[in-house]
Design a protein around this motif. Sequence first.
Motif, short mmCIF file in Angstrom:
data_model
loop_
_atom_site.label_atom_id
_atom_site.label_comp_id
_atom_site.label_asym_id
_atom_site.label_seq_id
_atom_site.Cartn_x
_atom_site.Cartn_y
_atom_site.Cartn_z
N LEU A 157 37.53 49.93 42.57
CA LEU A 157 38.76 49.40 43.14
C LEU A 157 38.94 47.99 42.62
O LEU A 157 38.06 47.15 42.77
N GLU A 158 40.08 47.74 41.95
CA GLU A 158 40.40 46.38 41.55
C GLU A 158 41.28 45.80 42.65
O GLU A 158 42.36 46.32 42.94
N ILE A 159 40.81 44.73 43.26
CA ILE A 159 41.45 44.18 44.45
C ILE A 159 41.91 42.75 44.19
O ILE A 159 41.13 41.91 43.74
N ALA A 160 43.19 42.50 44.47
CA ALA A 160 43.74 41.15 44.40
C ALA A 160 43.56 40.50 45.76
O ALA A 160 43.97 41.06 46.78
N PRO A 161 42.94 39.31 45.82
CA PRO A 161 42.69 38.69 47.13
C PRO A 161 43.97 38.24 47.82
O PRO A 161 44.93 37.82 47.18
N ALA A 162 43.99 38.32 49.14
CA ALA A 162 45.15 37.88 49.92
C ALA A 162 45.38 36.39 49.76
O ALA A 162 46.50 35.90 49.85
N ALA A 163 44.29 35.64 49.52
CA ALA A 163 44.39 34.20 49.38
C ALA A 163 44.69 33.76 47.96
O ALA A 163 44.52 32.60 47.61
N LYS A 164 45.14 34.69 47.12
CA LYS A 164 45.44 34.43 45.72
C LYS A 164 44.15 34.23 44.92
O LYS A 164 43.07 34.14 45.47
N PHE A 169 36.31 43.50 41.40
CA PHE A 169 36.06 44.94 41.33
C PHE A 169 34.99 45.36 42.32
O PHE A 169 33.95 44.72 42.44
N LEU A 170 35.25 46.46 43.02
CA LEU A 170 34.32 46.99 44.01
C LEU A 170 34.07 48.46 43.71
O LEU A 170 35.01 49.22 43.51
N PRO A 171 32.80 48.89 43.65
CA PRO A 171 32.53 50.31 43.43
C PRO A 171 33.18 51.16 44.52
O PRO A 171 33.09 50.84 45.71
N PHE A 195 32.25 38.21 47.03
CA PHE A 195 33.06 39.21 46.33
C PHE A 195 34.18 38.62 45.49
O PHE A 195 34.39 39.01 44.35
N PHE A 196 34.91 37.67 46.03
CA PHE A 196 36.06 37.15 45.32
C PHE A 196 35.75 35.92 44.46
O PHE A 196 36.67 35.26 43.99
N GLU A 197 34.49 35.60 44.29
CA GLU A 197 34.17 34.52 43.36
C GLU A 197 34.52 34.97 41.96
O GLU A 197 34.27 36.12 41.58
N ALA A 199 33.21 34.78 39.14
CA ALA A 199 32.14 35.36 38.32
C ALA A 199 31.98 36.84 38.55
O ALA A 199 31.42 37.55 37.72
N ARG A 200 32.49 37.35 39.69
CA ARG A 200 32.31 38.77 39.98
C ARG A 200 33.37 39.63 39.33
O ARG A 200 33.29 40.85 39.33
N SER A 201 34.42 39.03 38.78
CA SER A 201 35.47 39.81 38.16
C SER A 201 34.95 40.44 36.89
O SER A 201 34.38 39.78 36.04
N GLU A 202 35.12 41.74 36.79
CA GLU A 202 34.62 42.50 35.65
C GLU A 202 35.65 42.49 34.52
O GLU A 202 36.83 42.71 34.74
N PRO A 203 35.23 42.19 33.29
CA PRO A 203 36.20 42.19 32.19
C PRO A 203 36.73 43.57 31.92
O PRO A 203 36.05 44.57 32.16
N LYS A 204 37.94 43.62 31.42
CA LYS A 204 38.53 44.90 31.06
C LYS A 204 37.76 45.52 29.90
O LYS A 204 37.16 44.83 29.08
N ASP A 205 37.78 46.84 29.85
CA ASP A 205 37.11 47.56 28.78
C ASP A 205 37.66 47.12 27.43
O ASP A 205 38.86 47.22 27.18
N PRO A 206 36.82 46.54 26.56
CA PRO A 206 37.33 46.09 25.26
C PRO A 206 37.84 47.26 24.44
O PRO A 206 37.20 48.29 24.35
N ALA A 207 39.00 47.10 23.90
CA ALA A 207 39.61 48.18 23.12
C ALA A 207 39.41 47.91 21.65
O ALA A 207 39.45 46.77 21.20
N PRO A 208 39.15 48.94 20.87
CA PRO A 208 39.01 48.75 19.43
C PRO A 208 40.32 48.33 18.81
O PRO A 208 41.39 48.49 19.41
N GLU A 209 40.25 47.78 17.64
CA GLU A 209 41.46 47.36 16.94
C GLU A 209 42.32 48.58 16.67
O GLU A 209 41.85 49.67 16.39
N ASP A 210 43.64 48.40 16.75
CA ASP A 210 44.56 49.48 16.43
C ASP A 210 44.40 49.88 14.97
O ASP A 210 44.01 49.07 14.13
#
Length: 212
Positions: A157-164, A169-171, A195-197, A199-210
């Motif tokens: 679950l990708e969660i946007a915090p209420a406090a901005k 990400f949470l399993p 949780f909302f620090e 450093a806990r944000s997981e990077p998006k899956d890197p995509a190969p070059e088009d």
Amino acid sequence: MKDVALTPPPPPPPHKGEKSPTAPARDDLVLVGEFGRAHGLKGEVRLKSYTAVPAGIAGYRPLFTAQGRTLSLKNARPAPGNAPDMLIAQVEGVASREAAEALNRVQLFLERSKLPPPEEEDEFLLADLIGLPVRDEAGTVVGTIVDVPNYGGGDLLEIAPAAKGPTAFLPFTKAFVPVVEIAGKRIVIAPPEDFFEPARSEPKDPAPEDEA
């Protein structure tokens, strides 16, 4: 956690897409996918699928944009990388990179009546989670679900915090998400204290070059 398995049956006249709006024009539609950037030169485009069997999205029709226009998927195959919900799709009537680029961020919706009914009480569509508020075990709203990605290790679950601030990400497991009540729009999470620090944000899956 389970969502309803969407199994393919099989694409209406194509229309060029428009940039993704916030909500569909009809309330009987469910979000089943979202286009990403163009792939290669022949009109293929990346597609994030929210169906239980990702490639099964190509078998459903008609697919609608939020404005009610229809699009047909000719085919879809797994995209390179480790994200099983990412596909490379060909849209009927889209044969150039420029046309594919016009689809970037366009969401795809399906009439809910086209989906198989849940077989069990705890089954639901992962797409139904997007936009729902999440509460902690004390009942306080702590954020909103903005995505349900899968990078190969299970749904998150990708969660946007209420406090901005940045999303986190949470399993999507019973331990971290003990309550899921879709009908009541009630999601309860048991996140770690930090949780909302950032450093806990997981990077998006890197995509190969088009492809060139």
